[in-house]
Scaffold this active site. Structure first.
Site, PDB file in Angstrom:
ATOM      1  N   LEU A  51       0.841  -1.198   0.000  1.00  0.00           N
ATOM      2  CA  LEU A  51       0.000   0.000   0.000  1.00  0.00           C
ATOM      3  C   LEU A  51       0.877   1.250   0.000  1.00  0.00           C
ATOM      4  CD1 LEU A  51      -2.699  -1.081   2.608  1.00  0.00           C
ATOM      5  CD2 LEU A  51      -2.849  -1.184   0.115  1.00  0.00           C
ATOM      6  N   SER A  52       0.281   2.373  -0.347  1.00  0.00           N
ATOM      7  CA  SER A  52       1.067   3.602  -0.362  1.00  0.00           C
ATOM      8  C   SER A  52       1.623   3.919   1.020  1.00  0.00           C
ATOM      9  CB  SER A  52       0.239   4.773  -0.894  1.00  0.00           C
ATOM     10  OG  SER A  52      -0.962   4.924  -0.166  1.00  0.00           O
ATOM     11  N   GLU A  53       0.870   3.598   2.085  1.00  0.00           N
ATOM     12  CA  GLU A  53       1.386   3.735   3.448  1.00  0.00           C
ATOM     13  C   GLU A  53       0.844   2.648   4.357  1.00  0.00           C
ATOM     14  OE1 GLU A  53       1.954   8.002   2.048  1.00  0.00           O
ATOM     15  OE2 GLU A  53       0.127   6.823   2.203  1.00  0.00           O
ATOM     16  N   THR A  54       1.663   2.276   5.321  1.00  0.00           N
ATOM     17  CA  THR A  54       1.310   1.376   6.418  1.00  0.00           C
ATOM     18  C   THR A  54       1.742   2.057   7.705  1.00  0.00           C
ATOM     19  OG1 THR A  54       1.626  -0.597   5.040  1.00  0.00           O
ATOM     20  CG2 THR A  54       1.728  -0.899   7.431  1.00  0.00           C
ATOM     21  N   HIS A  83      -3.296  11.007   4.695  1.00  0.00           N
ATOM     22  CA  HIS A  83      -4.291   9.936   4.777  1.00  0.00           C
ATOM     23  C   HIS A  83      -3.908   8.931   5.866  1.00  0.00           C
ATOM     24  CE1 HIS A  83      -2.618   6.372   2.517  1.00  0.00           C
ATOM     25  NE2 HIS A  83      -3.727   5.767   2.892  1.00  0.00           N
TER      26      HIS A  83
END
Length: 286
Positions: A51-54, A83
């Site tokens: 994912l784009s961020e974790t 986000h």
């Protein structure tokens, strides 16, 4: 005799951010109770999710904070991101987190971030920018080349960096923004946001601006919906009078998403808000 590495079960949520309808926003993986995880394990899990961020929820070290968070892309750790801020706060509250005051205070590497509840939405106060100057001509030429557009089609440009390193360019219309097919190799290390105004007669009145975010340097060619970029763009647009008053930004249409970012100005604060919804709730072994 070598012993296998110890693993632990952690509560886990995958949250869709900047949408009230699941599968239309930007997903975020959130690991609860992550104090026992080292940085290498966090980075490995972030690469694995793709994912784009974790994010990883931790005990705060600042007594003013309600919780602490570390934010990872598939390639690096970020001091702040939008986000992940809203999605992590959503997960923390849903898991029973109790803020000590009306606002939630998040601790991250960029410092303390204020988050407020606004009806069904959460909103964070846009942090100060660390760079907000004009974009040099040579950089702007590379950005135009990477976007496969003529330099003269860029109406305005500005650094809007509040941690991740964003620069933003403005095009003449929503249609121009949605038509972009970037060359990510040519974009190189730059994290580029693109914004264009909606034409109410053509595009409707659900939003005022269309935004896209390209960040190949983070291992994410295009981010579906981006809080940090929208925060920087809001500071730019409101600060220069390009936008006046509260507005809604649309992002994600090029990826078949329908993100909505609600921008509200209250005094000196600019609040970046949106809905979040949990799509996966369970446990993960790390």
């Amino acid at each position: 005799m070598q012993h296998p590495p110890q693993v632990q079960w952690h509560d886990f949520r995958q949250v869709d951010v900047f949408t009230a309808d699941a599968l239309k926003g930007n997903p975020l993986a959130v690991v609860h109770g992550a104090d026992g995880l080292d940085e290498a394990k966090m980075a490995a899990f972030a690469r694995w999710t793709g994912l784009s961020e974790t994010t990883f929820l931790l005990t705060p070290t600042n007594p003013a904070a309600d919780y602490r968070v570390r934010i990872f892309t598939p390639t690096s750790e970020l001091p702040f991101a939008g986000h992940p801020t809203l999605g992590t706060c959503h997960a923390w509250l849903e898991a029973g987190g109790k803020p000590r005051a009306e606002e939630v205070i998040q601790e991250c590497k960029a410092g303390l971030i204020r988050i407020r509840r606004d009806g069904s939405r959460l909103a964070f106060a846009a942090p100060p920018q660390i760079r907000s100057d004009e974009v040099d001509a040579d950089i702007l030429a590379q950005v135009a080349h990477s976007l496969r557009i003529a330099p003269e089609t860029i109406l305005r440009a500005r650094w809007v960096d509040n941690g991740p390193g964003w620069l933003a360019v403005m095009l003449g219309s929503r249609a121009e923004v949605l038509a972009l097919k970037p060359d990510f190799v040519a974009m190189g290390r730059f994290k580029v946001g693109v914004v264009g105004a909606w034409n109410p007669a053509v595009d409707g009145t659900e939003a005022s601006f269309e935004v896209r975010a390209f960040a190949p340097g983070f291992g994410v060619q295009e981010d579906p919906v981006t809080g940090s970029l929208n925060a920087g763009i809001a500071q730019w647009l409101l600060g220069t009078g390009i936008a006046s008053g509260d507005y809604v930004a649309s992002q994600g249409a090029a990826l078949q998403r329908a993100g909505r970012v609600h921008v509200t100005q209250a005094g000196q604060d600019i609040w970046i808000g949106g809905n979040s919804t949990s799509c996966i709730v369970g446990r993960v072994q790390l």
